[in-house]
Design a protein around this motif. Structure first.
Motif, PDB file in Angstrom:
ATOM      1  N   GLU A   4      18.733   5.460 -31.357  1.00 23.45           N
ATOM      2  CA  GLU A   4      18.569   6.214 -32.598  1.00 23.45           C
ATOM      3  C   GLU A   4      18.997   5.326 -33.759  1.00 23.45           C
ATOM      4  N   TYR A   5      18.210   5.360 -34.840  1.00 23.24           N
ATOM      5  CA  TYR A   5      18.424   4.467 -35.972  1.00 23.24           C
ATOM      6  C   TYR A   5      18.798   5.274 -37.210  1.00 23.24           C
ATOM      7  N   PRO A   6      20.082   5.318 -37.548  1.00 24.76           N
ATOM      8  CA  PRO A   6      20.478   6.119 -38.712  1.00 24.76           C
ATOM      9  C   PRO A   6      20.116   5.485 -40.048  1.00 24.76           C
ATOM     10  N   PHE A   7      19.773   4.195 -40.053  1.00 30.61           N
ATOM     11  CA  PHE A   7      19.400   3.514 -41.296  1.00 30.61           C
ATOM     12  C   PHE A   7      18.031   2.874 -41.071  1.00 30.61           C
ATOM     13  N   ALA A   8      17.004   3.515 -41.570  1.00 31.20           N
ATOM     14  CA  ALA A   8      15.636   3.108 -41.245  1.00 31.20           C
ATOM     15  C   ALA A   8      15.160   1.920 -42.062  1.00 31.20           C
ATOM     16  N   THR A   9      15.794   1.660 -43.203  1.00 31.30           N
ATOM     17  CA  THR A   9      15.324   0.606 -44.098  1.00 31.30           C
ATOM     18  C   THR A   9      16.421  -0.414 -44.330  1.00 31.30           C
ATOM     19  N   PRO A  10      16.186  -1.685 -43.994  1.00 34.80           N
ATOM     20  CA  PRO A  10      17.215  -2.704 -44.217  1.00 34.80           C
ATOM     21  C   PRO A  10      17.367  -3.023 -45.692  1.00 34.80           C
ATOM     22  N   PRO A  11      18.518  -3.544 -46.088  1.00 38.86           N
ATOM     23  CA  PRO A  11      18.688  -3.956 -47.486  1.00 38.86           C
ATOM     24  C   PRO A  11      17.811  -5.167 -47.793  1.00 38.86           C
ATOM     25  N   ALA A  12      17.378  -5.264 -49.039  1.00 34.25           N
ATOM     26  CA  ALA A  12      16.619  -6.432 -49.475  1.00 34.25           C
ATOM     27  C   ALA A  12      17.527  -7.654 -49.496  1.00 34.25           C
ATOM     28  N   ALA A  13      16.934  -8.838 -49.403  1.00 34.85           N
ATOM     29  CA  ALA A  13      17.711 -10.065 -49.489  1.00 34.85           C
ATOM     30  C   ALA A  13      18.495 -10.086 -50.802  1.00 34.85           C
ATOM     31  N   GLY A  14      19.795 -10.349 -50.711  1.00 39.73           N
ATOM     32  CA  GLY A  14      20.634 -10.362 -51.898  1.00 39.73           C
ATOM     33  C   GLY A  14      21.242  -9.017 -52.232  1.00 39.73           C
ATOM     34  N   ALA A  15      20.894  -7.978 -51.466  1.00 36.26           N
ATOM     35  CA  ALA A  15      21.444  -6.635 -51.677  1.00 36.26           C
ATOM     36  C   ALA A  15      22.341  -6.272 -50.490  1.00 36.26           C
ATOM     37  N   THR A  16      23.072  -5.174 -50.620  1.00 35.28           N
ATOM     38  CA  THR A  16      23.945  -4.696 -49.551  1.00 35.28           C
ATOM     39  C   THR A  16      23.749  -3.200 -49.363  1.00 35.28           C
ATOM     40  N   CYS A  17      24.152  -2.729 -48.174  1.00 37.61           N
ATOM     41  CA  CYS A  17      24.052  -1.304 -47.852  1.00 37.61           C
ATOM     42  C   CYS A  17      25.281  -0.924 -47.043  1.00 37.61           C
ATOM     43  N   GLU A  18      26.017   0.089 -47.473  1.00 37.31           N
ATOM     44  CA  GLU A  18      27.214   0.517 -46.743  1.00 37.31           C
ATOM     45  C   GLU A  18      26.781   1.393 -45.560  1.00 37.31           C
ATOM     46  N   VAL A  19      27.175   0.991 -44.341  1.00 38.08           N
ATOM     47  CA  VAL A  19      26.765   1.701 -43.130  1.00 38.08           C
ATOM     48  C   VAL A  19      27.918   2.453 -42.473  1.00 38.08           C
ATOM     49  N   ALA A  20      29.148   2.147 -42.861  1.00 41.96           N
ATOM     50  CA  ALA A  20      30.345   2.870 -42.432  1.00 41.96           C
ATOM     51  C   ALA A  20      31.401   2.596 -43.490  1.00 41.96           C
ATOM     52  N   ALA A  21      32.501   3.308 -43.433  1.00 40.58           N
ATOM     53  CA  ALA A  21      33.521   3.166 -44.469  1.00 40.58           C
ATOM     54  C   ALA A  21      33.996   1.714 -44.554  1.00 40.58           C
ATOM     55  N   GLY A  22      33.666   1.057 -45.666  1.00 39.78           N
ATOM     56  CA  GLY A  22      34.115  -0.316 -45.875  1.00 39.78           C
ATOM     57  C   GLY A  22      33.310  -1.363 -45.138  1.00 39.78           C
ATOM     58  N   VAL A  23      32.180  -0.979 -44.531  1.00 35.31           N
ATOM     59  CA  VAL A  23      31.338  -1.919 -43.775  1.00 35.31           C
ATOM     60  C   VAL A  23      29.974  -1.989 -44.459  1.00 35.31           C
ATOM     61  N   HIS A  24      29.591  -3.178 -44.904  1.00 32.99           N
ATOM     62  CA  HIS A  24      28.382  -3.350 -45.697  1.00 32.99           C
ATOM     63  C   HIS A  24      27.421  -4.296 -44.982  1.00 32.99           C
ATOM     64  N   TRP A  25      26.155  -3.912 -44.983  1.00 33.71           N
ATOM     65  CA  TRP A  25      25.079  -4.619 -44.283  1.00 33.71           C
ATOM     66  C   TRP A  25      24.334  -5.512 -45.262  1.00 33.71           C
ATOM     67  N   LEU A  26      24.128  -6.789 -44.864  1.00 29.48           N
ATOM     68  CA  LEU A  26      23.316  -7.744 -45.593  1.00 29.48           C
ATOM     69  C   LEU A  26      22.208  -8.223 -44.658  1.00 29.48           C
TER      70      LEU A  26
END
Length: 358
Positions: A4-26
């Motif tokens: 199961e994929y709770p985040f269907a869209t990845p962040p763009a290059a140079g952007a970030t996305c918070e996926v858990a408290a204090g955890v950011h996806w690049l």
């Protein structure tokens, strides 16, 4: 059941996305068919921890410059407190020394990954292009494909132009306190010598690196320096340890999307590799080399980069069958290695030997 994929869209290059408290996806680009890598930023005391660094491309450096500038404008500030590298492959280690020079942050790695990076970079101790080519020739790879691989010499150094000359050692079971959360180091084998994943029970998050990917199968290779290695058994034994984690754990892989469903993914990988082993075994009623069996494992055109990984993976599966007593290794006077099925061994299974995990 599929992941199961709770985040269907990845962040763009140079952007970030918070996926858990204090955890950011690049997400950063790669110059291969596998065209991206996921990296992670963890909120730390008065700053940030980086997990993995990306391949040494100018576009990736530009992404990092953008992200670091943006971090400096946040209330937390842009201080980088540490850089964690899961393993020595260039998409993970590539810009670690560059980021260390820019930020002054110490690099954290396991001993096996740090020393292997230096051995591969300097092509010493059985590592490097020439030992690999000797291994592939012994396993039947033809002259044209070996010549193409030889022209790729120096590929690792292009992805990792500079290496760190000091580091802080990670060991299995180490607990890192990063900001408000604790992360335990879990060491795995088979994909690389001493791959470090990070698990936070506080958050229910596993940063799995390349050890557990949601869709593609992690490359499992045998290298010239360890020609008889049972890398596939090492890998399967390692991922079995992830069954201990809660079902709701959020897995943050290096490729693909974050997912839930560890148990099902581990089961699927076991089934995938056993199916591949059976297919290879059935092909070996007469002696066959790894190169002859590439088309069986990978029924498509392979570029030179893919051929390198495919040969390592074919040898890993044939070694597994040999260790399991399902195939016999034959070597002729010219050093050509082939494998043939043992009488009465078809379809038999042998569990991987126990191997300590993280």
């Amino acid at each position: 059941m599929l992941p199961e994929y709770p985040f269907a869209t990845p962040p763009a290059a140079g952007a970030t996305c918070e996926v858990a408290a204090g955890v950011h996806w690049l997400r950063m680009p790669l110059p291969f068919a596998l065209n991206h890598i996921n990296l992670w930023l963890l909120e730390d005391d008065h700053g940030w921890t980086i997990v993995d660094t990306g391949f040494a491309l100018d576009t990736v450096k530009d992404c990092w410059q953008t992200i670091l500038a943006r971090l400096s404008e946040t209330t937390r500030g842009g201080h980088i407190s540490r850089i964690i590298v899961t393993h020595f492959h260039p998409d993970h280690l590539g810009l670690a020394a560059w980021l260390q020079e820019m930020t002054g942050a110490p690099i954290h790695m396991t001993l096996g990954e740090y020393l292997t990076a230096h051995a591969v970079w300097h092509e010493i101790g059985g590592h490097g292009n020439q030992p690999m080519l000797r291994q592939f020739r012994a396993h039947g790879l033809d002259g044209d494909r070996c010549a193409a691989l030889e022209r790729r010499s120096g590929g690792y150094n292009r992805g990792v132009p500079t290496l760190p000359t000091d580091y802080r050692r990670l060991m299995a079971g180490d607990e890192l306190v990063i900001g408000e959360h604790r992360w335990r180091v879990r060491v795995g084998f088979g994909h690389s010598p001493e791959h470090a994943a990070l698990y936070s029970q506080d958050l229910g998050v596993l940063i799995s690196g390349d050890m557990l990917l949601p869709k593609i199968s992690t490359n499992i290779s045998v290298f010239a320096v360890t020609p008889m290695a049972d890398s596939l058994a090492d890998f399967l034994q390692s991922i079995d340890h992830y069954r201990e984690l809660p079902a709701e754990t959020l897995v943050l892989p290096s490729h693909g999307l974050p997912f839930h469903g560890i148990e099902n993914r581990v089961n699927a990988l076991h089934a995938h590799h056993e199916e591949r082993l059976l297919v290879l075994e059935e092909q070996c009623t007469s002696p066959r080399s790894a190169a002859e069996l590439l088309i069986t494992l990978f029924p498509r055109d392979l570029d030179t980069h893919q051929t390198m990984f495919a040969m390592g993976e074919a040898i890993a599966h044939l070694n597994r069958l040999e260790h399991a007593g399902r195939l016999q290794r034959l070597e002729d006077d010219d050093g050509l290695i082939r494998f043939v099925r043992k009488h009465g061994a078809a379809g038999s299974r042998s569990a991987p030997r126990p191997r300590p995990g993280g």
